[in-house]
Write an enzyme that holds these catalytic residues in place. Structure first.
Site, PDB file in Angstrom:
ATOM      1  N   ARG A 271       0.691  -1.092  -0.053  1.00  0.00           N
ATOM      2  CA  ARG A 271       0.013   0.170   0.138  1.00  0.00           C
ATOM      3  C   ARG A 271       0.913   1.236   0.040  1.00  0.00           C
ATOM      4  O   ARG A 271       2.127   1.186   0.665  1.00  0.00           O
ATOM      5  CB  ARG A 271      -0.981  -0.014   1.177  1.00  0.00           C
ATOM      6  CG  ARG A 271      -2.183  -0.933   1.260  1.00  0.00           C
ATOM      7  CD  ARG A 271      -3.137  -0.774   0.071  1.00  0.00           C
ATOM      8  NE  ARG A 271      -4.320  -1.385  -0.024  1.00  0.00           N
ATOM      9  CZ  ARG A 271      -4.326  -2.600  -0.567  1.00  0.00           C
ATOM     10  NH1 ARG A 271      -3.333  -2.900  -1.425  1.00  0.00           N
ATOM     11  NH2 ARG A 271      -5.628  -3.260  -0.561  1.00  0.00           N
ATOM     12  N   HIS A 319      -1.597   0.379  -9.920  1.00  0.00           N
ATOM     13  CA  HIS A 319      -2.335  -0.469  -8.968  1.00  0.00           C
ATOM     14  C   HIS A 319      -2.802  -1.940  -9.717  1.00  0.00           C
ATOM     15  O   HIS A 319      -4.006  -2.305  -9.667  1.00  0.00           O
ATOM     16  CB  HIS A 319      -3.402   0.012  -8.115  1.00  0.00           C
ATOM     17  CG  HIS A 319      -3.524  -0.567  -6.765  1.00  0.00           C
ATOM     18  ND1 HIS A 319      -4.027   0.118  -5.706  1.00  0.00           N
ATOM     19  CD2 HIS A 319      -3.516  -1.958  -6.578  1.00  0.00           C
ATOM     20  CE1 HIS A 319      -4.125  -0.696  -4.714  1.00  0.00           C
ATOM     21  NE2 HIS A 319      -3.749  -2.102  -5.129  1.00  0.00           N
TER      22      HIS A 319
END
Length: 355
Positions: A271, A319
């Protein structure tokens, strides 16, 4: 350049803990998207029976004509939403979940469980499970690709190709051998385990950062998070494959970056908030960090004014590390697996807990 503030909120991660949902006295009412309801109907009927469940929509919950006991937040529900930018269609479903009075269990398509809606639901006592493991091999493959690309200087070679410049290494400097270097892997879930095996096969030394240094991994050095800064000076590749928790938020701080070799690289498929992004950018710009492969960022989508877009020593992807043409089915299979555990009165897999 914008930077998201680190919110002072609980974080969560998924692990195997002994949690099950008591059998309901009525057929479970399950909130599903139209697409998912149609695709999963045969498998759900096989587990619960043709009349063994009731499909519920977000609109019915908003109108007060139905409520949901369970929900599968499939990929088409989150669509293009990110944690910071939620599209109206996704928010509509999130609001339905928050308004539900009967909700007991939510399964989500992703491995990460750190979106605010899921933290809020867990705080209310709703059981949240993830699809951890569904994309592990893909993410590990992508991380390995990023690491090898940086090691062999593909970003610079690609730039030379676009400029029609013949730039062999003898002209621009020879890259160091990868064999014998040290990769520190933060997190020992399915991604970290796969990646460690491949990197060992390439001749790298592996250090694993886990909750406890007493955890043993054959032929592998294990350190605790308390020792994280101590091993940074010997780290050539810092691979972040950990969940976002209170402990891992801002783990790679400015102080931590200052301890790393100027020849070191970062690979982040965890993350964005695990890294102090502004400090990392400064280190990359100042030559105090050699390069980075980043699939996640503090703000997503990555702001158009971020320097990371144009850095010659950075590979930035949107992502996408865990996606392929088969991933949606594997995510759905995790929901189906847990639905089977419910039907048999067994404990769920990949249960999230607040940390």
């Amino acid at each position: 350049m914008r930077q998201s503030a680190f919110l002072n909120i609980p974080s969560a991660f998924a692990k195997v803990i002994n949690v099950s949902i008591p059998k309901l006295s009525h057929p479970p009412r399950i909130l599903l998207s139209d697409k998912t309801a149609e695709e999963l109907a045969p498998k759900m009927a096989n587990i619960l029976g043709a009349d063994g469940y009731v499909r519920v929509t977000a609109q019915q919950i908003h109108e007060g004509t139905a409520d949901a006991d369970f929900c599968f937040v499939s990929r088409d529900i989150t669509a293009t939403s990110t944690k910071q930018n939620i599209i109206p269609e996704t928010q509509y479903v999130y609001d339905a979940l928050k308004n539900s009075k009967a909700l007991q269990w939510v399964h989500i398509h992703s491995a990460g469980v750190d979106r605010q809606i899921f933290l809020d639901l867990m705080a209310k006592g709703v059981t949240v499970t993830s699809s951890s493991g569904a994309s592990a091999s893909l993410v590990a493959q992508t991380a390995l690709t990023g690491l090898l690309s940086l090691s062999r200087r593909f970003p610079q070679l690609a730039a030379a190709q676009r400029a029609h410049v013949w730039a062999p290494f003898f002209k621009v400097g020879l890259p160091p051998d990868l064999e014998g270097q040290t990769a520190t892997i933060v997190g020992w879930g399915p991604i970290g385990q796969k990646l460690a095996a491949w990197l060992k096969a390439l001749g790298l030394n592996i250090i694993v950062v886990r909750q406890s240094a007493s955890s043993t991994i054959p032929d592998t050095r294990v350190v605790s998070f308390n020792e994280f800064n101590n091993i940074l000076p010997e780290t050539d590749w810092l691979v972040l494959a950990c969940p976002l928790t209170a402990q891992t938020t801002n783990l790679v701080s400015a102080d931590a970056l200052n301890l790393m070799k100027s020849s070191a690289h970062i690979v982040n498929i965890s993350r964005g908030a695990v890294i102090d992004e502004l400090a990392m950018i400064s280190a990359l710009q100042g030559g105090r960090l050699a390069g980075a492969y980043l699939d996640v960022f503090a703000q997503e989508p990555l702001p158009t004014d971020s320097p990371l877009w144009d850095m010659p020593n950075v590979i930035a992807t949107p992502h996408t590390a865990g996606f392929s043409d088969a991933i949606l089915q594997r995510m759905a299979d995790k929901f189906i697996e847990n639905l089977g555990h419910y039907a048999r009165g067994e404990s769920f897999i990949n249960v999230a807990r607040l940390s």
